[in-house]
Design a protein around this motif. Structure first.
Motif, PDB file in Angstrom:
ATOM      1  N   LEU A 360       4.134 -11.887  -7.773  1.00 30.01           N
ATOM      2  CA  LEU A 360       2.783 -11.462  -8.153  1.00 30.01           C
ATOM      3  C   LEU A 360       2.122 -10.542  -7.125  1.00 30.01           C
ATOM      4  O   LEU A 360       1.361  -9.647  -7.516  1.00 30.01           O
ATOM      5  N   PRO A 361       2.342 -10.715  -5.824  1.00 30.35           N
ATOM      6  CA  PRO A 361       1.721  -9.773  -4.873  1.00 30.35           C
ATOM      7  C   PRO A 361       2.072  -8.314  -5.125  1.00 30.35           C
ATOM      8  O   PRO A 361       1.308  -7.418  -4.740  1.00 30.35           O
ATOM      9  N   LEU A 362       3.200  -8.051  -5.762  1.00 30.19           N
ATOM     10  CA  LEU A 362       3.575  -6.661  -6.033  1.00 30.19           C
ATOM     11  C   LEU A 362       2.631  -6.008  -7.032  1.00 30.19           C
ATOM     12  O   LEU A 362       2.590  -4.768  -7.116  1.00 30.19           O
ATOM     13  N   LEU A 363       1.862  -6.790  -7.778  1.00 30.83           N
ATOM     14  CA  LEU A 363       0.921  -6.216  -8.739  1.00 30.83           C
ATOM     15  C   LEU A 363      -0.187  -5.434  -8.046  1.00 30.83           C
ATOM     16  O   LEU A 363      -0.855  -4.606  -8.673  1.00 30.83           O
ATOM     17  N   VAL A 364      -0.399  -5.694  -6.750  1.00 33.09           N
ATOM     18  CA  VAL A 364      -1.400  -4.942  -5.989  1.00 33.09           C
ATOM     19  C   VAL A 364      -1.077  -3.448  -6.008  1.00 33.09           C
ATOM     20  O   VAL A 364      -1.979  -2.601  -5.947  1.00 33.09           O
ATOM     21  N   TYR A 365       0.186  -3.106  -6.133  1.00 30.34           N
ATOM     22  CA  TYR A 365       0.574  -1.700  -6.152  1.00 30.34           C
ATOM     23  C   TYR A 365       0.023  -0.963  -7.361  1.00 30.34           C
ATOM     24  O   TYR A 365       0.034   0.275  -7.389  1.00 30.34           O
ATOM     25  N   ALA A 366      -0.447  -1.677  -8.350  1.00 37.77           N
ATOM     26  CA  ALA A 366      -0.999  -1.013  -9.534  1.00 37.77           C
ATOM     27  C   ALA A 366      -2.210  -0.163  -9.189  1.00 37.77           C
ATOM     28  O   ALA A 366      -2.514   0.818  -9.895  1.00 37.77           O
ATOM     29  N   VAL A 367      -2.933  -0.510  -8.117  1.00 35.23           N
ATOM     30  CA  VAL A 367      -4.136   0.251  -7.725  1.00 35.23           C
ATOM     31  C   VAL A 367      -3.813   1.260  -6.627  1.00 35.23           C
ATOM     32  O   VAL A 367      -4.732   1.805  -6.008  1.00 35.23           O
ATOM     33  N   ARG A 368      -2.530   1.498  -6.370  1.00 32.56           N
ATOM     34  CA  ARG A 368      -2.080   2.457  -5.336  1.00 32.56           C
ATOM     35  C   ARG A 368      -2.774   2.159  -4.009  1.00 32.56           C
ATOM     36  O   ARG A 368      -3.540   2.960  -3.493  1.00 32.56           O
ATOM     37  N   PRO A 369      -2.459   1.006  -3.433  1.00 32.06           N
ATOM     38  CA  PRO A 369      -3.178   0.565  -2.234  1.00 32.06           C
ATOM     39  C   PRO A 369      -2.856   1.422  -1.015  1.00 32.06           C
ATOM     40  O   PRO A 369      -1.794   2.051  -0.927  1.00 32.06           O
ATOM     41  N   GLY A 370      -3.790   1.416  -0.069  1.00 32.23           N
ATOM     42  CA  GLY A 370      -3.541   2.053   1.207  1.00 32.23           C
ATOM     43  C   GLY A 370      -2.632   1.192   2.057  1.00 32.23           C
ATOM     44  O   GLY A 370      -2.177   0.115   1.636  1.00 32.23           O
ATOM     45  N   LEU A 371      -2.401   1.645   3.272  1.00 34.62           N
ATOM     46  CA  LEU A 371      -1.435   0.970   4.124  1.00 34.62           C
ATOM     47  C   LEU A 371      -1.779  -0.493   4.404  1.00 34.62           C
ATOM     48  O   LEU A 371      -0.910  -1.360   4.257  1.00 34.62           O
ATOM     49  N   PRO A 372      -3.016  -0.843   4.805  1.00 33.72           N
ATOM     50  CA  PRO A 372      -3.295  -2.256   5.131  1.00 33.72           C
ATOM     51  C   PRO A 372      -3.067  -3.192   3.949  1.00 33.72           C
ATOM     52  O   PRO A 372      -2.453  -4.262   4.096  1.00 33.72           O
ATOM     53  N   LEU A 373      -3.550  -2.814   2.771  1.00 36.05           N
ATOM     54  CA  LEU A 373      -3.397  -3.677   1.602  1.00 36.05           C
ATOM     55  C   LEU A 373      -1.933  -3.762   1.166  1.00 36.05           C
ATOM     56  O   LEU A 373      -1.450  -4.829   0.752  1.00 36.05           O
ATOM     57  N   ALA A 374      -1.215  -2.652   1.278  1.00 38.70           N
ATOM     58  CA  ALA A 374       0.214  -2.666   0.919  1.00 38.70           C
ATOM     59  C   ALA A 374       0.990  -3.573   1.866  1.00 38.70           C
ATOM     60  O   ALA A 374       1.870  -4.329   1.434  1.00 38.70           O
ATOM     61  N   LEU A 375       0.681  -3.524   3.157  1.00 35.34           N
ATOM     62  CA  LEU A 375       1.361  -4.393   4.117  1.00 35.34           C
ATOM     63  C   LEU A 375       1.089  -5.862   3.819  1.00 35.34           C
ATOM     64  O   LEU A 375       1.993  -6.710   3.899  1.00 35.34           O
ATOM     65  N   ALA A 376      -0.157  -6.186   3.453  1.00 34.28           N
ATOM     66  CA  ALA A 376      -0.497  -7.574   3.115  1.00 34.28           C
ATOM     67  C   ALA A 376       0.273  -8.032   1.880  1.00 34.28           C
ATOM     68  O   ALA A 376       0.787  -9.161   1.832  1.00 34.28           O
TER      69      ALA A 376
END
Length: 481
Positions: A360-376
């Motif tokens: 489920l954390p991979l769903l964060v990529y749907a909003v094209r996150p920046g580096l800090p959010l992508a790392l989290a």
């Protein structure tokens, strides 16, 4: 199953006597196949090397002079190596033990050298230039209308046959080294630590060490490249592999095989396929194995696409390194916490919930996150692998002791395969869709597939299978013993 494995005898007189013949016959079949392939390959190389490889017209005062060169003119290496291969084919039957392995390796190297040299000569026009200079007496003579025939490629194919013969003699063709090694190591771990909690924690420790070594390797590799050339860094890597091999050879003791030679009955390939059928024939074991494989297939998408994603968000090369390390950091942290803070009972309780939510954390990529959010998000996805600790114990409980080595080998081979397939599919999807959408889609599809698999694992839990299924599983285990 008992918590402490029962040591198996190192040799059994009756089984050894009955098993010697099949094993010897399997070896003779491999050598015979190698002889036929090697002889055919050497013949092809020698014949094709004498054919026309290139042709062209040399410009002269009176017009154009047609010229041709054969394989011997272009390069004499394939024919020479074919002769070496023929000698090795004869010698491989005359020696045994280490000598046979050395000769088989020489045979394989002869085939490899013949293939590479023939392929390199397929587009070489140097021999035509030399022939033009010799024929016309003009060192500056030029060649026009140069053409190359298919004979170099026929020669290369013959070299491949010689290489294949060497691999057959080495018994390397039917083995995948990494899965066999890992499966053997995991099976031996139960002999050392038993089948209980110590085994589960031992497996966890191996994963922690592996992930940590990968992180250290990233950093050490960068440091090495500041003081060494890439070739020097690779040489250092080779030395570390040799040290590991020496440690395994002299730092571990021999352990008895779980089955005698006669129990498998035949070649390595036949025994491997038979073992795979036995392992995958059990519904519970099959479901657990898929639970190892399926999430791993989808979770590799962000790692496979880390470089294009870093480029898409304008991240630096250092940020790319962080993206590659984040998932491993989350994995290490989760393994340390679950292994040290949770009891065996609680580790079993979190298997299915964590497996279901791990992607489920991979769903964060749907909003094209920046580096800090992508790392989290990547660290959380790595932490989702914590379910594997409890799953290890379920797997050991479900697999009969005598099949455990084969099961671990199949588990590792399948895991490597699905991870490679997952990376390939992610790269293919990124050709048609934005990278962030591919990663998010991987999370969605992977979660749906894992939920279906979780339901299957729950349905095969001890006490939930039907009486008929239970009896069939027991019959399989008894038969395999």
């Amino acid at each position: 199953m008992s918590a402490v494995p029962v040591p198996q005898p190192r040799a059994r007189t009756a089984d050894s006597a009955s098993g010697a013949a099949p094993d010897s016959a399997g070896g003779r079949r491999s050598l015979a196949s190698g002889l036929l392939l090697g002889a055919a390959g050497a013949t092809v190389v020698l014949l094709a090397s004498g054919q026309t490889w290139a042709e062209g017209d040399a410009a002269t005062g009176g017009g154009a002079l047609p010229l041709t060169v054969d394989g011997q003119d272009v390069t004499g290496v394939p024919a020479a190596l074919a002769v070496v291969g023929l000698a090795a084919l004869v010698a491989v039957f005359a020696v045994r033990g280490v000598g046979r392995r050395i000769v088989a390796a020489l045979l394989a190297l002869s085939g490899l050298g013949a293939t590479v040299s023939a392929w390199a000569g397929a587009s070489d026009s140097t021999a035509l230039d030399e022939e033009a200079a010799r024929t016309t007496g003009d060192a500056a003579a030029t060649i026009h209308a140069v053409g190359h025939t298919a004979w170099p490629y026929v020669t290369a194919a013959g070299g491949l046959l010689i290489l294949l013969a060497g691999l057959l003699a080495l018994r390397c063709l039917v083995a995948a080294i990494a899965p066999v090694f890992t499966g053997t190591r995991m099976a031996a771990l139960t002999d050392i630590l038993g089948e209980g909690d110590l085994y589960v924690l031992g497996r966890s420790l191996l994963r922690i060490v592996s992930q940590s070594a990968m992180l250290i390797g990233f950093g050490a590799g960068g440091v090495l490249l500041t003081v060494l050339s890439p070739r020097g860094a690779i040489t250092v890597t080779v030395v570390t592999f040799l040290c590991s091999a020496a440690l395994l050879r002299f730092g571990t003791r021999d352990r008895p095989a779980r089955a005698g030679a006669g129990e498998g009955g035949g070649t390595l390939l036949k025994e491997s396929l038979s073992g795979a059928r036995l392992v995958l024939g059990d519904r519970r074991v099959r479901a657990l194995m898929l639970l190892f494989w399926l999430p791993a297939m989808f979770v590799v998408a962000p790692e496979a696409l880390a470089a294009p994603y870093a480029d898409a968000i304008g991240a630096s090369p250092a940020a790319l390194g962080l993206l590659l390390c984040a998932m491993a950091v989350g994995h290490i942290g989760a393994e340390l916490f679950v292994g040290s803070a949770l009891s065996p009972r609680n580790r079993s309780r979190i298997v299915l919930p964590v497996a279901a939510a791990g992607l489920l954390p991979l769903l964060v990529y749907a909003v094209r996150p920046g580096l800090p959010l992508a790392l989290a998000a990547l660290a959380l996805a790595g932490a989702g692998a914590a379910y594997v600790i409890g799953l290890d114990q379920w797997f050991v409980d479900a697999v009969p002791q005598e099949l455990r080595g084969r099961a671990m080998t199949l588990l590792t081979a399948g895991l490597m395969t699905v991870q490679g397939l997952g990376m390939a599919l992610a790269g293919l999807a990124a050709e048609f869709f934005p990278v962030h959408q591919v990663v998010a889609g991987s999370g969605i599809i992977g979660t749906v597939c894992t939920l279906l698999l979780v339901a299957e694992v729950r349905g095969t839990a001890p006490g939930r299978m039907s009486d008929t299924e239970g009896r069939d599983g027991a019959d399989r285990h008894v038969t395999s013993r």
